[in-house]
Design a protein around this motif. Structure first.
Motif, PDB file in Angstrom:
ATOM      1  N   MET A   1       0.825  -1.209   0.000  1.00 39.36           N
ATOM      2  CA  MET A   1       0.000   0.000   0.000  1.00 39.36           C
ATOM      3  C   MET A   1       0.858   1.257   0.000  1.00 39.36           C
ATOM      4  O   MET A   1       0.541   2.247  -0.686  1.00 39.36           O
ATOM      5  CB  MET A   1      -0.941  -0.022   1.202  1.00 39.36           C
ATOM      6  N   ILE A   2       1.955   1.256   0.754  1.00 42.10           N
ATOM      7  CA  ILE A   2       2.857   2.412   0.748  1.00 42.10           C
ATOM      8  C   ILE A   2       3.408   2.647  -0.650  1.00 42.10           C
ATOM      9  O   ILE A   2       3.457   3.780  -1.152  1.00 42.10           O
ATOM     10  CB  ILE A   2       3.998   2.205   1.762  1.00 42.10           C
ATOM     11  N   GLU A   3       3.831   1.562  -1.303  1.00 39.72           N
ATOM     12  CA  GLU A   3       4.358   1.686  -2.665  1.00 39.72           C
ATOM     13  C   GLU A   3       3.289   2.178  -3.634  1.00 39.72           C
ATOM     14  O   GLU A   3       3.560   3.025  -4.498  1.00 39.72           O
ATOM     15  CB  GLU A   3       4.905   0.330  -3.119  1.00 39.72           C
ATOM     16  N   THR A   4       2.063   1.667  -3.493  1.00 39.31           N
ATOM     17  CA  THR A   4       0.987   2.068  -4.398  1.00 39.31           C
ATOM     18  C   THR A   4       0.584   3.521  -4.179  1.00 39.31           C
ATOM     19  O   THR A   4       0.330   4.263  -5.140  1.00 39.31           O
ATOM     20  CB  THR A   4      -0.233   1.156  -4.192  1.00 39.31           C
ATOM     21  N   LEU A   5       0.538   3.955  -2.927  1.00 35.92           N
ATOM     22  CA  LEU A   5       0.148   5.338  -2.640  1.00 35.92           C
ATOM     23  C   LEU A   5       1.165   6.346  -3.159  1.00 35.92           C
ATOM     24  O   LEU A   5       0.832   7.528  -3.352  1.00 35.92           O
ATOM     25  CB  LEU A   5      -0.037   5.528  -1.126  1.00 35.92           C
TER      26      LEU A   5
ATOM     27  N   VAL B   1      -1.735   7.509  -8.454  1.00 32.45           N
ATOM     28  CA  VAL B   1      -2.369   7.948  -7.211  1.00 32.45           C
ATOM     29  C   VAL B   1      -2.099   9.435  -6.986  1.00 32.45           C
ATOM     30  O   VAL B   1      -2.991  10.185  -6.548  1.00 32.45           O
ATOM     31  CB  VAL B   1      -1.872   7.113  -6.021  1.00 32.45           C
ATOM     32  N   LYS B   2      -0.896   9.870  -7.292  1.00 32.64           N
ATOM     33  CA  LYS B   2      -0.589  11.296  -7.169  1.00 32.64           C
ATOM     34  C   LYS B   2      -1.460  12.118  -8.116  1.00 32.64           C
ATOM     35  O   LYS B   2      -1.913  13.217  -7.772  1.00 32.64           O
ATOM     36  CB  LYS B   2       0.888  11.537  -7.473  1.00 32.64           C
ATOM     37  N   THR B   3      -1.708  11.580  -9.301  1.00 33.89           N
ATOM     38  CA  THR B   3      -2.585  12.276 -10.249  1.00 33.89           C
ATOM     39  C   THR B   3      -4.006  12.361  -9.705  1.00 33.89           C
ATOM     40  O   THR B   3      -4.672  13.402  -9.835  1.00 33.89           O
ATOM     41  CB  THR B   3      -2.582  11.542 -11.598  1.00 33.89           C
ATOM     42  N   ALA B   4      -4.477  11.291  -9.091  1.00 40.84           N
ATOM     43  CA  ALA B   4      -5.815  11.300  -8.508  1.00 40.84           C
ATOM     44  C   ALA B   4      -5.914  12.332  -7.387  1.00 40.84           C
ATOM     45  O   ALA B   4      -6.936  13.025  -7.248  1.00 40.84           O
ATOM     46  CB  ALA B   4      -6.155   9.909  -7.986  1.00 40.84           C
TER      47      ALA B   4
ATOM     48  N   HIS C   1      -8.746   3.138  -6.403  1.00 38.84           N
ATOM     49  CA  HIS C   1      -7.505   3.249  -7.171  1.00 38.84           C
ATOM     50  C   HIS C   1      -6.348   2.435  -6.586  1.00 38.84           C
ATOM     51  O   HIS C   1      -5.621   1.780  -7.335  1.00 38.84           O
ATOM     52  CB  HIS C   1      -7.079   4.728  -7.280  1.00 38.84           C
ATOM     53  N   ALA C   2      -6.178   2.479  -5.270  1.00 33.37           N
ATOM     54  CA  ALA C   2      -4.983   1.876  -4.677  1.00 33.37           C
ATOM     55  C   ALA C   2      -5.188   0.450  -4.186  1.00 33.37           C
ATOM     56  O   ALA C   2      -4.248  -0.343  -4.165  1.00 33.37           O
ATOM     57  CB  ALA C   2      -4.491   2.749  -3.521  1.00 33.37           C
TER      58      ALA C   2
END
Length: 307
Positions: free
Chosen positions: A197-201, A206-209, A223-224
Motif C-alpha cells: 500500500m505504501i508503494e501504491t500510494l 495515485v498522485k494524479t488522482a 484506485h490503490a
C-alpha cells in the motif's frame, strides 16, 4: 481464463502423484505396524489380518492397488478403527475443521488487510509502531505457546471463555482457537499489505488522482486497493495451507473434534490408511485453494494469464 485454469489444474496432477507416492512408501518403511500392540497378537491372527488387508503383498503391489482405489475415489479402510472407513472418519471431522480453518482464514485476511492499510496511512506514527509491535509478536511467538497463555488468562484466571471443547458450537468456543490459528497470518498479511500500500500510494497514478481533488477514501478503495492486493493474494494460497495444517495442532490443544484428532491418533497407531487419506485430503484441498488464488491473481493482473 478457462485455458489458464486448465493449465494450472493439469500441472497439479504430477505434484499430487509424487506426494502420494512419497507418503505411501515412507509410511510403509517406518518401524512398527497397525497391528502392533502392547500384547502381541498370535501369529496366525496377525497373518490373517495382514492377508485381509493385503499387507503381505510386496510394496509395489500394495502401491498399485492403492492407486487403483484412489482412481475410484476410495480412500480405503482404517486399519485400527473398526467399522469406519477413512472417508467416513474424514466426513465426521471435516465440518469442525472447515469451520475452524475457514473462520481463521477470514479473520486473518480481513484483519491483516485492515491493519496493513492503517499502518500505511499512518506510516512512522504511533499507530504504525503499535501495529508493527503486534505484528512482530504474532510472527515470533508460536501458536502452541500462545494457546496455553490465552487458555490460562481468559479461560482460567478471568473465566470469560471455555478453555477447550466444542460445546454447543457457539462462537465463544471458537474464539480462542481462531485467534491462535489466525494470529501469525494476520501479522504476515499486514506486513505485505502495508508495504504494498505504501508503494501504491506513492505511484504516479495515485498522485494524479490526488491532484484532481479526489478524496483519500475514494483513492484507497477505487484506485490503490486493487493493485496493492496483488502480493497479498499471492500469499493466500500458502496461508490456506498453513491454516489447514496448523489446525491439526490447534485442534489437539483445544480438544476440538476435527480431522486433526483422527490424524494424530492414526499416526501414533500406524494406521496407514487413515494417515494417507488425511494427507491426500489436505493436499487436494490445498491444491484447490491455490488454484482459486491463481485465478484471483490472474483477475488482478491479466498479464499473468499469458505466462
Amino acid at each position: 481464463m478457462l485455458a489458464f485454469a486448465l493449465r494450472r489444474l493439469l500441472s497439479t496432477i504430477p505434484v499430487l502423484l509424487i506426494a502420494v507416492t512419497a507418503c505411501f512408501f515412507i509410511l510403509r518403511l517406518a518401524p512398527g505396524g497397525p497391528f502392533d500392540q502392547e500384547r502381541a497378537l498370535p501369529p496366525e491372527v496377525l497373518a490373517n489380518l495382514r492377508a485381509y488387508y493385503h499387507l503381505d503383498d510386496t510394496l509395489i503391489v500394495q502401491y498399485l492397488r492403492y492407486l487403483g482405489r484412489l482412481a475410484q475415489f476410495d480412500l480405503g479402510p482404517s486399519f485400527v478403527t473398526k467399522d469406519f472407513s477413512v472417508a467416513r472418519q474424514l466426513a465426521i471431522g471435516l465440518p469442525y475443521t472447515l469451520i475452524l480453518g475457514g473462520t481463521a482464514f477470514v479473520v486473518a485476511v480481513l484483519g491483516g488487510i485492515a491493519a496493513g492499510i492503517y499502518g500505511a496511512l499512518y506510516q512512522n506514527r504511533a499507530a504504525d509502531y503499535v501495529i508493527a509491535a503486534m505484528v512482530m509478536a504474532g510472527l515470533v511467538v508460536p501458536n502452541f505457546l500462545v494457546a496455553p497463555i490465552l487458555q490460562l488468562v481468559f479461560g482460567i484466571k478471568l473465566d470469560w471463555l471455555p478453555v477447550g471443547g466444542w460445546g454447543d458450537g457457539s462462537p465463544r468456543f471458537l474464539l480462542l482457537p481462531v485467534i491462535v490459528l489466525a494470529l501469525p497470518h494476520v501479522a504476515r498479511i499486514s506486513r505485505l499489505m502495508r508495504g504494498s500500500m505504501i508503494e501504491t500510494l506513492n505511484a504516479n497514478f495515485v498522485k494524479t488522482a490526488r491532484a484532481k481533488g479526489i478524496g483519500r477514501r475514494r483513492i484507497i478503495l477505487r484506485h490503490a486497493l486493487r493493485p496493492a492486493l496483488t502480493p497479498v493474494v499471492s500469499y493466500l494460497g500458502p496461508a490456506a495451507g498453513y491454516l489447514l495444517t496448523g489446525s491439526i495442532v490447534v485442534e489437539q490443544i483445544f480438544g476440538l473434534p476435527g480431522i486433526g484428532r483422527y490424524f494424530i491418533g492414526a499416526a501414533l497407531n500406524r494406521d496407514y490408511g487413515m494417515v494417507l487419506g488425511t494427507v491426500i485430503f489436505y493436499m487436494v484441498l490445498i491444491v484447490a485453494l491455490n488454484l482459486l488464488v491463481d485465478l484471483a491473481y490472474a483477475w488482478l493482473d491479466p498479464k499473468v494469464r499469458t505466462r
